[in-house]
Design a protein around this motif. Structure first.
Motif, mmCIF file in Angstrom:
data_model
loop_
_atom_site.group_PDB
_atom_site.id
_atom_site.type_symbol
_atom_site.label_atom_id
_atom_site.label_comp_id
_atom_site.label_asym_id
_atom_site.label_seq_id
_atom_site.Cartn_x
_atom_site.Cartn_y
_atom_site.Cartn_z
ATOM 1 N N LEU A 13 21.864 -51.025 -14.443
ATOM 2 C CA LEU A 13 21.228 -51.683 -13.306
ATOM 3 C C LEU A 13 20.553 -50.670 -12.386
ATOM 4 O O LEU A 13 19.452 -50.913 -11.869
ATOM 5 N N ASP A 14 21.197 -49.527 -12.180
ATOM 6 C CA ASP A 14 20.597 -48.477 -11.349
ATOM 7 C C ASP A 14 19.292 -47.982 -11.962
ATOM 8 O O ASP A 14 18.303 -47.751 -11.254
ATOM 9 N N ARG B 64 7.885 -51.201 -16.784
ATOM 10 C CA ARG B 64 8.539 -52.463 -17.141
ATOM 11 C C ARG B 64 8.598 -52.655 -18.644
ATOM 12 O O ARG B 64 8.539 -53.774 -19.144
ATOM 13 N N LEU C 207 17.338 -49.692 -14.075
ATOM 14 C CA LEU C 207 16.328 -50.753 -13.985
ATOM 15 C C LEU C 207 15.716 -50.822 -12.591
ATOM 16 O O LEU C 207 14.504 -51.026 -12.437
ATOM 17 N N ALA C 208 16.556 -50.644 -11.578
ATOM 18 C CA ALA C 208 16.060 -50.706 -10.200
ATOM 19 C C ALA C 208 15.177 -49.516 -9.850
ATOM 20 O O ALA C 208 14.260 -49.630 -9.029
ATOM 21 N N GLY C 209 15.429 -48.367 -10.491
ATOM 22 C CA GLY C 209 14.691 -47.157 -10.148
ATOM 23 C C GLY C 209 13.560 -46.819 -11.086
ATOM 24 O O GLY C 209 12.951 -45.753 -10.971
ATOM 25 N N ARG D 219 14.846 -59.872 -16.119
ATOM 26 C CA ARG D 219 14.529 -58.847 -15.121
ATOM 27 C C ARG D 219 13.036 -58.529 -15.061
ATOM 28 O O ARG D 219 12.613 -57.646 -14.311
ATOM 29 N N GLN E 37 26.644 -50.864 -14.530
ATOM 30 C CA GLN E 37 26.125 -50.407 -13.250
ATOM 31 C C GLN E 37 25.074 -49.320 -13.437
ATOM 32 O O GLN E 37 24.044 -49.309 -12.758
#
Length: 461
Positions: free
Chosen positions: A150-151, A159, A153-155, A180, A147
Motif C-alpha cells: 500500500l505504501d 499506474r 502504491l501510494a508513493g 486502485r 502495508q
C-alpha cells in the motif's frame, strides 16, 4: 513428565490460524493451573486473515486491523504466554525443547516442552531472478507485506502494474490493483489462469479477465525484473517481451515452511509438508502435532496426500490439535479440495479432482459441461454460469466440480463439496432437495443440471 512446577507445558511455534487456534482450544479444556502455554511468533501480528489482504489492498476492507481476529494482548489475557517478534530457530525433539531468538535483541534461549505444536505456515515462492529484490517488487503473505505494498502504491506516480502468476493470489491482486486505478498485466507460466481448474474452465476466466480490462499473457516465463537508474523496478521481462511496470506483485504461490521440521528429522511428504495422523500428530511422535500451511492432508476423493494451504483447514487443524493436546479427542479426516475466488464480479470455484488429477491416480471418468443461470431466466439479475462435472465411469461417483460465473455462482460449489464428502453418485445428486425460488435459482439448479447430464452420460457409457 511435567516441566513447569507440576504443570505440563505446551509450546506452539507460529502465532497465526493453526497455532493460536490450537493454543486457544487447549486453554478452553485446561486451565492455567494444569497447563502452561507458550507461543512464539516471529512477526508483528497474530491471528490475522492473510486471505483478506487483497481486499484490504483493493479498498473493500477499509483498515488493516479489521483483518486481525485476536490481538497478542487478547491471547495473553487468556493466559497464553505469547512472545511476539521471537523466532524459533531449532527443535530438539530428543531433548523436548526449542531454541528461540528475540528478533530485536538477537538474544537466544532454550524452552523445554511437554507437548509441541508446529504451525510454521508457508513461505511465498520467490523466484531466483535478476532484479526480483528491487524496490517496487512485492510478495503478499503477511500484514507487513500488505502495508508495504500500500505504501508503494501510494508513493508511485506511475499506474502500471504487473502480476506474476495467475493463481488465487494473482487474480485477487489483479482485482485489487484494478480497483486502485492501475493498468494491470498478468504474466503467467501456463496458457490459462487458475491452474486449479481444467484448461477449458481456465479459458473462461482468461476471457472474463480480459473483459475487465486486465491484459493476460500466457505461456510466458519471467526471466528478469528490469530496473531503472534509480534501482526501482521498471519492467518485467520474458524471453519474448518486456512489460512496463511501476509495481510488481509476485503471486506464484507458496510452499510449506518446514525447514525447522526437516532439520529436526521429522517426516515430510512429497510436497514438502509435514506428515500427520488423523489426530494431526506428527507421524512417529507422541507429543508433537502440526497443522496449517506446513502440513500435507489426505484428499478424500483421490486417496492421495495433497498440499492445500487454506485458512479454513488451518483453523480446523488448530481445533483438532488443541483438543488432543488439551486431553480430549478429535480427528481431521481430510479434504475434498474446495476453494472459491473472485476477480471483480467473476466468481471462480472448484472442488474435488481435475481431469489430470483423476488420470494421475488411475481413475476413468466422464465429463460434462453445462451453461445455466444463477436465477430463473426471467428474474432480473440472472447471470450466466458454467458448470463442469467429473463422474467416475461405471459407478457414477462424483469426482469433481468446477464453476465459473457471476454473482451467485461461487458458493454453489458447496453442494458438490458435501456430495463429494458423502461419496454420492451423480444419479443420487439429481434427487437432492435444494431450495428454490426465482430470485435464487432456476427450478433445476445448475449443479443438478450438470448432475443429470453426467448421470445420463455414465448410464450410456
Amino acid at each position: 513428565m511435567s516441566i513447569a512446577g507440576g504443570r505440563e507445558r505446551l509450546v506452539v511455534i507460529g502465532g497465526d490460524a493453526a497455532g493460536m487456534s490450537a493454543a486457544s482450544q487447549a486453554r478452553r479444556l485446561r486451565g492455567p493451573g494444569e497447563l502452561e502455554i507458550v507461543a512464539f511468533e516471529r512477526g508483528h501480528f497474530t491471528s490475522f486473515s492473510a486471505c483478506g489482504i487483497p481486499y484490504w489492498v483493493g479498498g473493500q476492507v477499509p483498515e488493516r486491523d479489521r483483518l486481525i481476529a485476536r490481538t497478542a494482548d487478547e491471547h495473553r489475557a487468556r493466559d497464553i504466554d505469547l512472545r511476539m517478534r521471537t523466532e524459533v530457530t531449532e527443535i530438539d525433539v530428543a531433548g523436548q525443547r526449542v531454541r528461540a531468538r528475540d528478533v530485536g535483541s538477537g538474544a537466544e534461549y532454550w524452552t523445554p516442552y511437554d507437548k509441541l505444536v508446529i504451525a510454521t505456515g508457508a513461505r511465498p515462492v520467490r523466484p531466483d531472478l535478476p532484479g526480483v529484490d528491487a524496490p517496487g517488487v512485492h510478495g503478499v503473505q503477511t500484514l507487513d507485506d500488505g502495508q508495504a505494498l500500500l505504501d508503494t502504491l501510494a508513493g508511485t506516480p506511475g499506474r502500471r502494474a504487473v502480476v506474476v502468476g495467475a493463481g488465487y493470489i494473482g487474480v485477487e491482486m489483479a482485482e485489487a490493483l484494478i480497483r486502485r486505478g492501475f493498468e494491470v498485466t498478468v504474466v503467467n507460466r501456463g496458457r490459462e489462469p487458475m491452474s486449479t481448474l481444467d484448461p477449458d474452465m481456465g479459458r473462461l476466466v482468461h476471457r472474463a479477465m480480459e473483459g475487465l480490462g486486465i491484459t493476460m499473457v500466457g505461456d510466458a516465463e519471467v526471466t528478469e525484473v528490469l530496473t531503472g537508474q534509480d534501482g526501482r523496478v521498471r519492467a518485467v521481462a520474458t524471453r519474448d517481451a518486456e512489460f512496463p511496470a511501476d509495481v510488481v506483485i509476485l503471486g506464484i504461490g507458496v510452499r510449506p515452511e518446514t525447514a525447522l521440521a526437516r532439520a529436526a528429522g521429522l517426516p515430510l511428504g512429497a510436497h514438502g509438508g509435514l506428515l500427520t495422523d488423523l489426530a494431526m500428530r506428527v507421524r512417529g511422535q507422541e507429543n508433537v502435532w502440526a497443522g496449517g500451511d506446513c502440513v500435507e492432508v489426505l484428499n478424500l476423493v483421490s486417496g492421495q496426500q495433497q498440499y492445500v494451504p487454506l485458512g479454513t483447514h488451518a483453523n480446523k487443524h488448530g481445533q483438532v490439535i488443541g483438543t488432543n493436546a488439551g486431553g480430549g479427542y478429535a480427528t481431521f479426516p481430510g479434504v475434498v479440495g474446495t476453494a472459491v475466488s473472485k476477480v471483480c464480479d467473476l466468481e471462480i470455484a472448484r472442488t474435488g479432482l481435475r481431469e489430470k488429477d483423476a488420470r494421475r491416480v488411475g481413475l476413468r471418468f466422464e465429463t460434462v459441461t453445462i451453461e445455466s443461470t444463477s436465477r430463473a431466466g426471467y428474474y432480473p439479475g440472472a447471470a450466466p454460469m458454467t458448470v463442469k462435472m467429473l463422474a467416475e465411469t461405471r459407478t457414477g461417483r462424483l469426482l469433481g466440480v468446477q464453476i465459473v460465473g457471476r454473482e451467485g455462482a461461487g458458493k454453489r460449489v458447496d453442494i458438490a463439496a458435501v456430495a463429494l464428502t458423502a461419496r454420492m453418485t451423480v444419479e443420487e445428486m439429481t434427487a437432492l432437495d435444494l431450495g428454490y425460488a426465482p430470485p435464487f435459482s432456476p427450478v433445476w439448479d445448475p449443479v443438478l443440471v450438470a448432475a443429470r447430464k453426467a448421470a445420463s452420460k455414465v448410464r450410456s457409457g
